[in-house]
Enzyme design. Structure first.
Site, short mmCIF file in Angstrom:
data_model
loop_
_atom_site.label_atom_id
_atom_site.label_comp_id
_atom_site.label_asym_id
_atom_site.label_seq_id
_atom_site.Cartn_x
_atom_site.Cartn_y
_atom_site.Cartn_z
CG ASN A 64 -49.81 11.44 -17.37
OD1 ASN A 64 -50.56 10.49 -17.54
ND2 ASN A 64 -50.06 12.40 -16.51
CB CYS A 65 -50.59 7.41 -21.79
SG CYS A 65 -48.97 7.06 -22.39
CB VAL A 66 -53.96 8.17 -17.95
CG1 VAL A 66 -55.36 8.02 -17.43
CG2 VAL A 66 -53.42 6.80 -18.33
#
Lengths: 123, 428
Positions: free
Chosen positions: B241-243
């Site tokens: 997950n990058c957000v």
């Protein structure tokens, strides 16, 4: 059957041959309001309007899926779209960001993959 | 299932000729580590830098934070299905290097990854400023697509953590904690008078940069299922997950989930902590209906009396959270939901994008719209052009002295929805 309402040119370009796309030159809020109009007309919301954790004042791209079939007003759909519009307005009243082309491309790609995951679930 | 977790407290990290743990210091042979984690065709260059608590350093953009761990006894290895085979983990013995983290940095998509300041007010908002951070900065090859970029940096982070973790294998831990979950029929016999409590662990699963993996499986493809809590301590759940920097769960948080720790703390005393039900947060509304139906079904099937539910991320997951809450409550099971808020800069707007009268027990981890001023730092690890984008993103945010105004949602882990945060509430 379903229609994807979108303002994301990448979604139109990549999905037009295999999905029913309603491309609109409007902003994110405009897409949500169009979805609400269709829900009032008896269509059902099939994907979540606040898909993704990119905030509504950061990205301007939005794609969402709505049923082609019409029936009685679906109150669950209406509740979700109204809350999404309320949340969106809250963010738009804070700060709107201005991005360069590269960031806009990234947001188009993210929106494309979010709606793609809904399409995969439907198939 | 019983896991002994051996904690080795590290007081400093230094580059050296040989990688080892000695006298509470982690020494790293940088060349050897680079060789171990390198080789991905999508990555042009990797560098490793160190950032210690109190240093005038800003790390940005942060992708993941990972605690180095190693399996010492028992089946399987750390990060099953990712770096190790898919043996069921969570039993035997595991060692962890405490106060140390691998931080992966490098821009994957515009503006979405977070900030860790090692000093100043920004440092107070992130628990990761308290660690000695081994920062792995990855430069992609030209024209790399975001999906391949994320996957490459994700794997490099796990390889880096596993590389450091293996040097903890033969060290005598400073502390050994034992966590045990018995089969439910046994635990009910053992604690007949204690309320049976479960944890519904919601995982961000929407698509590119919003993904979580369980034993290597993309969690958007799962139906809710049961895990022993100790499996999660061995890396059964990892972040892709990058957000939403403030309220995504970095892998470090999965390994050190505060709700699991607290429930174990009360297990056998105030409650019978039965186990973890993992579920997803998909985009398609029918998926949400199915998954929340299944979490409620599993809670009922286990005969639970109470459930703690945590969510991950913003917006869409609020709907999953409320669906889970409503349906579990409808089975006659009490719930507490754990979230954060986007309540506007003044904190008075509606906090969540969904609500229900049954959600009457809520723990918040802070208002992500709260605004703070981050002072200028002497050194930036990562990419400075990203900070320029943040700073230039809205009028007046970049101040003449170089400080920047941000909402705390830009700070990695600031409002984490498992409670692994520095914010707290006090009554006066």
């Amino acid at each position: 059957m379903a229609t994807i309402i979108t303002n994301n040119p990448l979604v139109f370009e990549r999905m037009n041959s295999r999905c029913k796309i309603d491309f609109r030159e409007t902003d994110l809020k405009g897409i949500l309001i169009e979805a609400r109009n269709r829900i009032h007309a008896g269509h059902k919301l099939l994907s979540h309007p606040l898909s993704g954790s990119v905030k509504p004042n950061e990205t301007n791209y939005k794609s969402l899926m709505i049923s082609d079939e019409k029936a009685e007003l679906d109150l669950d759909s209406l509740g979700i779209i109204e809350s999404a519009i309320e949340t969106t307005l809250k963010f738009l009243n804070m700060k709107e960001y201005k991005w360069d082309i590269k960031v806009l491309d990234d947001f188009q790609e993210i929106d494309f993959t979010l709606i793609s995951s809904a399409v995969e679930s439907m198939i | 299932m019983r896991l002994e977790l051996g904690n080795i407290f590290i007081k400093d990290v230094k580059f050296s000729g040989a990688t080892k743990v000695d006298g509470g210091v982690l020494y790293i042979n940088k060349e050897e580590m680079l060789k171990e984690i390198g080789g991905d065709e999508h990555i042009k260059n990797i560098d490793i830098e160190l950032a210690h608590p109190g240093d005038e350093i800003r790390i940005t953009p942060v992708k993941d934070v990972i605690e180095p761990r190693v399996k010492v006894e028992g089946p399987g290895g750390i990060f099953p299905g990712i770096l190790s085979k898919v043996d069921t983990v969570g039993s035997g013995r595991t060692h962890a290097l405490k106060n140390v983290a691998v931080v992966t940095a490098g821009k994957i998509v515009g503006f979405q990854e977070g900030i860790i300041d090692m000093t100043g007010i920004g440092a107070e908002y992130t628990p990761f400023s308290k660690n000695h951070n081994v920062v792995v900065v990855c430069q992609p090859v030209d024209g790399l697509k975001q999906y391949d970029h994320e996957a490459a940096v994700r794997m490099i982070g796990f390889k880096a953590a596993a590389y450091l973790g293996k040097f903890a294998k033969d060290i005598t831990p400073d502390e050994v904690k034992t966590y045990e979950t018995e089969p439910i029929l046994d635990s009910v016999k053992k604690y007949p008078d204690l309320p049976k409590v479960g944890y519904v662990y919601m995982l961000q699963t929407q698509g590119l940069l919003h993904d979580t993996y369980v034993y290597g499986v993309d969690a958007k493809k799962i139906v809710p299922t049961l895990l022993y809590p100790t499996e999660i301590m061995d890396g059964a759940i990892i972040s892709g997950n990058c957000v939403s920097a403030c309220d995504k769960n970095p892998t470090y948080v999965h390994l050190n989930n505060g709700i699991i720790e607290e429930l174990y703390e009360k297990h056998g005393k105030e409650i019978n902590f039965v186990g973890v039900i993992i579920t997803n947060e998909n985009v398609f509304l029918a998926d949400k209906e199915r998954s929340s139906n299944w979490t409620a079904k599993l809670c009922k099937f286990l005969g639970l009396d109470g459930v703690v539910i945590s969510q991950e991320g913003f917006g869409n997951p609020d709907t999953d959270l409320i669906m889970n809450c409503k349906k579990i409550e409808s089975e006659g099971i009490k719930t507490v939901i754990v979230t954060d808020e986007y309540a506007g800069r003044d904190g008075v707007s509606q906090s969540l994008a969904d609500a229900d009268e049954k959600a009457d027990a809520v723990v918040t981890n802070g208002n992500a719209n709260e605004t703070i001023i981050l002072p200028p730092m002497k050194k930036i690890i990562g990419m400075t052009d990203y900070v320029d984008v943040v700073a230039g993103g809205f009028d007046g945010s970049l101040r003449p002295d170089g400080s920047i105004e941000v909402e705390i949602q830009a700070i990695t882990g600031a409002t984490n929805e498992t409670g692994y945060v520095t914010l707290s509430t006090k009554g006066f």
